[in-house]
Design an enzyme around this catalytic site. Structure first.
Site, PDB file in Angstrom:
ATOM      1  N   HIS A 220       0.737  -1.083   0.016  1.00 13.67           N
ATOM      2  CA  HIS A 220      -0.030  -0.173  -0.100  1.00 13.67           C
ATOM      3  C   HIS A 220       0.902   1.143   0.048  1.00 13.67           C
ATOM      4  O   HIS A 220       1.923   1.241   0.728  1.00 13.67           O
ATOM      5  CB  HIS A 220      -0.893   0.110   1.255  1.00 13.67           C
ATOM      6  CG  HIS A 220      -0.214  -0.199   2.736  1.00 13.67           C
ATOM      7  ND1 HIS A 220       0.324   0.989   3.222  1.00 13.67           N
ATOM      8  CD2 HIS A 220       0.118  -1.257   3.194  1.00 13.67           C
ATOM      9  CE1 HIS A 220       0.986   0.719   4.327  1.00 13.67           C
ATOM     10  NE2 HIS A 220       0.630  -0.611   4.465  1.00 13.67           N
ATOM     11  N   ASP A 221       0.367   2.310  -0.678  1.00  9.84           N
ATOM     12  CA  ASP A 221       0.997   3.520  -0.775  1.00  9.84           C
ATOM     13  C   ASP A 221       2.213   3.726  -1.647  1.00  9.84           C
ATOM     14  O   ASP A 221       2.985   4.754  -1.261  1.00  9.84           O
ATOM     15  CB  ASP A 221       0.952   4.199   0.735  1.00  9.84           C
ATOM     16  CG  ASP A 221      -0.475   4.229   1.256  1.00  9.84           C
ATOM     17  OD1 ASP A 221      -1.087   4.777   0.664  1.00  9.84           O
ATOM     18  OD2 ASP A 221      -0.766   3.343   2.220  1.00  9.84           O
TER      19      ASP A 221
ATOM     20  N   GLY B 211       5.203  -1.218   2.630  1.00  9.54           N
ATOM     21  CA  GLY B 211       4.013   0.250   2.393  1.00  9.54           C
ATOM     22  C   GLY B 211       4.999   1.482   2.153  1.00  9.54           C
ATOM     23  O   GLY B 211       6.138   1.435   3.160  1.00  9.54           O
TER      24      GLY B 211
END
Length: 263
Positions: A121-122, A139
């Protein structure tokens, strides 16, 4: 006309270009957009608020756009944005962003992502990168243009990998790699400038020489990082054109490193 196998499950709300190809037993979710020429391999899942641009190739059994593996995630409508002409091979996993960051995982154009890669994520991935098989990035990692990650490399969350950097296979990276640098090791350490990669991409000898000097100031001179940055700033001010641009990118990276650079 779209080529969708009869066994594929495509939500009627999905936004598909007219010429996409979707293989057997693939699953396409309602908030997915697939651009022209994109191909989805058999048994792959594309879900979440996910947009793929033109001419992407997703291998078999990939999972693209799944929920972030973050215990703070509470179902916010975060996104995954993938650009054009990316190759994403078998069993790769790429997740959407979280509300604790910008809310978007982004992958640029012309990236080569091999089997079993994980992009969490991200993460923000640039253009023309190579992720060898089993490379894993946690992440919030940022990966610059033309960077290369070797097979089974692992990258700690929030780390940044500069443009044209190279991380060796089976390496563990816990701090930032400045642009143009080769790093490797079970705790990755620097091993010089990525000279051969820069030559292949057309960097002039004088630019490579300037980057080698900057590397020596940071890693070989015995100077503190602040002293090295001051000298690189002076070198940058004395140069023009591509040499100045390359040195400036080094300096900008050093000035914005949040986890510290590999030493």
């Amino acid at each position: 006309m779209a080529n969708i196998h009869s066994t594929a499950i495509v939500d009627p709300k999905a936004n598909l270009a007219d010429d996409v190809s979707i293989g057997p037993y693939a699953v396409i979710g309602p908030d997915v957009t697939l651009g022209s020429g994109t191909q989805i391999g058999s048994h792959s899942v594309v879900e979440g608020h996910t947009t793929l641009g033109k001419d992407n190739r997703i291998g078999h059994f990939a999972s693209v756009g799944g929920m972030p593996q973050d215990m703070k995630y509470r179902g916010e409508p975060t996104r995954l944005e993938i650009g054009d002409r990316n190759t994403i091979r078998e069993f790769t996993t790429i997740h959407t962003g979280t509300a604790q960051d910008v809310g978007v995982t982004r992958i640029g154009d012309d990236n080569w992502i091999m089997a079993y890669v994980h992009i969490a994520h991200d993460c923000q991935v640039g253009n023309n990168t190579v992720f060898s098989s089993n490379a894993q990035i946690a992440g919030h990692v940022h990966v610059g243009d033309w960077a290369i990650l070797g097979g089974m490399a692992g990258v700690h969350q929030f780390v940044r990998i500069g443009a044209h950097a190279m991380l060796g296979g089976a390496s563990a990276l816990v701090q930032d790699i400045p642009p143009f640098v080769i790093a490797a090791g079970d705790k990755a350490v620097p091993h010089g400038i990525n000279v051969e990669g820069l030559r292949r991409r057309g960097f002039a000898p004088e630019t490579i020489a300037a980057l080698r000097n900057a590397y020596k100031l940071v890693y070989k001179s015995g100077l503190t990082l602040e002293e090295a940055k001051s000298q690189i700033s002076a070198l940058t001010a004395a140069e023009t054109g591509a040499v100045a641009d390359a040195l400036r990118s080094w300096l900008d990276f050093l000035n914005t490193a949040t986890r510290g650079i590999i030493r």
